[in-house]
Motif scaffolding. Structure first.
Motif, PDB file in Angstrom:
ATOM      1  N   VAL A  70       0.830  -1.203   0.000  1.00 48.98           N
ATOM      2  CA  VAL A  70       0.000   0.000   0.000  1.00 48.98           C
ATOM      3  C   VAL A  70       0.868   1.259   0.000  1.00 48.98           C
ATOM      4  CG1 VAL A  70      -0.198   0.131   2.513  1.00 48.98           C
ATOM      5  CG2 VAL A  70      -1.998   1.105   1.080  1.00 48.98           C
ATOM      6  N   ASP A  73       1.438   2.123  -3.489  1.00 45.51           N
ATOM      7  CA  ASP A  73       0.281   2.787  -4.095  1.00 45.51           C
ATOM      8  C   ASP A  73       0.264   4.271  -3.763  1.00 45.51           C
ATOM      9  OD1 ASP A  73      -0.768   0.428  -5.228  1.00 45.51           O
ATOM     10  OD2 ASP A  73      -1.648  -0.144  -3.300  1.00 45.51           O
ATOM     11  N   ARG A 142      -0.445  -1.535 -11.167  1.00 47.54           N
ATOM     12  CA  ARG A 142      -0.331  -0.784  -9.905  1.00 47.54           C
ATOM     13  C   ARG A 142       0.895   0.116  -9.904  1.00 47.54           C
ATOM     14  NH1 ARG A 142      -1.396  -4.580  -4.715  1.00 47.54           N
ATOM     15  NH2 ARG A 142      -1.018  -2.568  -3.686  1.00 47.54           N
TER      16      ARG A 142
END
Length: 373
Positions: A70, A73, A142
């Motif tokens: 994460v 991201d 991603r």
């Protein structure tokens, strides 16, 4: 000989980024308290980019471990719009400075101030958030995780990618450079009129005006060739695929590409292009500090902070002899050169102007004070 991978960046690059972060934060307090939305936005974009770049080059030095995807991201979303955030913030500040020079007036009504605040927030924060969505439209997966560099954003190379994502950053930079050049030409042709406007205003900070003008021009000149070069490199070197559908562009979207040092060495020019982009992040931090952290008002704030700290330990610093300094300055006189105007230096004998800004424009206009010893 150019480096083959990004291992050369450690440990120099994260150290330089940490220093740039601290330097860019030093002038932030003044702009924050003054409500200078444009200057605060530029500082926040620069500080955020330097923090992430420093953390990533430390964490992923010599490895490709990814225990917390994460974070990748967050980094790819920030880096995908950071350049545009800088361009938008620079353009807004430059437009405000150009508007002041064109109208040759400093005061606005409360209604105009409210409208300028809304435009400032929209330009500096709203438009970059819109580009997060636009980048997601053309984002193929991603992110890429590069050894020694960390997570980097990606974009699937289609014609729509250039229309929605790549083209706007150079356009904003080019507009900002054009406005800056036009502002300098107005100041050159109407220099005496602008001096009278500044002097007659009781909420005047000519020095901050010229510093903002110089900083926005320099950041645009640094930023424009980089973003234009990245766009042209992708257009020339990377094969462009046709836009077929949303499902085709986002096929296997959740994958993360891992690029080791060996893989990086096989990709032509990736080290050069990415190095220029990453080192420019640190350069922006030093540029911001050069214009706002080295002036007379900044040195005065440093002294106030130093006096406060020393008093905690029972140390009294000698007072500065302001009256004698002012008398000496008044007797010397002098006329400012074009370089003084560019750097925002005040003429010898000119009264001290403080640097608290107009709440809606990022320019500093306040009452002139004479200090007494």
């Amino acid at each position: 000989m150019s480096p083959k991978n990004f291992s050369y960046m450690f440990p120099a690059y994260p150290i330089i980024c940490i220093i740039a972060t601290i330097l860019a934060l030093i002038p932030l307090t003044t702009h924050w308290l003054a409500g200078n939305i444009g200057a605060v936005a530029l500082s926040l974009w620069i500080v955020g980019g330097n923090i992430m770049a420093a953390v990533n080059t430390i964490v992923w030095h010599g490895n490709l471990n990814n225990p917390h995807p994460v974070w990748g991201d967050i980094c790819q979303a920030y880096f995908s719009v950071m350049n545009f955030g800088l361009s938008a913030g620079t353009l807004y500040v430059q437009y405000t400075l150009w508007k002041v020079a064109r109208n040759r007036r400093l005061f606005v009504s409360p209604r105009e101030k409210r409208r300028q605040k809304l435009w400032a927030v929209f330009f500096c924060y709203g438009i970059p958030l819109i580009f997060v969505v636009l980048h997601y439209i053309v984002q193929g997966h991603r992110y890429d995780l590069v050894e020694d560099l960390g997570p980097t954003p990606t974009a699937y190379p289609t014609p729509l990618t250039y229309v929605l994502y790549f083209i706007w950053d150079p356009i904003f930079c080019l507009i900002a450079i054009g406005l800056s050049i036009h502002t300098y030409s107005i100041l050159y042709r109407h220099g005496r009129t602008m001096e009278k406007v500044f002097i007659s205003s009781k909420k005047n900070s000519e020095k901050k005006y010229y510093r903002l003008l110089g900083m926005t021009l320099l950041i645009s000149l640094i930023h424009f060739p980089i973003v234009l070069g990245i766009m042209l490199y992708n257009a020339i070197k990377v094969p462009t695929q046709p836009w077929i559908s949303w499902d085709d562009t986002h096929f296997d979207f959740n994958r993360i590409n891992y690029l080791s040092r060996e893989i990086v060495e096989t990709i032509p020019d990736i080290v050069t292009i990415s190095s220029i982009s990453y080192w420019s992040i640190a350069l922006c931090g030093y540029t911001y500090f050069f214009f706002f952290g080295t002036g007379t008002e900044a040195r005065r704030q440093y002294r106030v902070a130093l006096v406060a700290v020393c008093r905690r330990f029972g140390i009294e610093l000698p007072e500065r002899k302001e009256k004698e300094k002012k008398k000496t300055t008044r007797s010397t006189g002098g006329k400012r050169s074009w370089l003084d105007r560019l750097l925002g230096r005040r003429r010898e004998g000119e009264s001290f102007l403080s640097t608290i800004g107009d709440t809606s424009t990022g320019i500093t206009f306040v009452r002139t004070f004479q200090r007494e010893s």
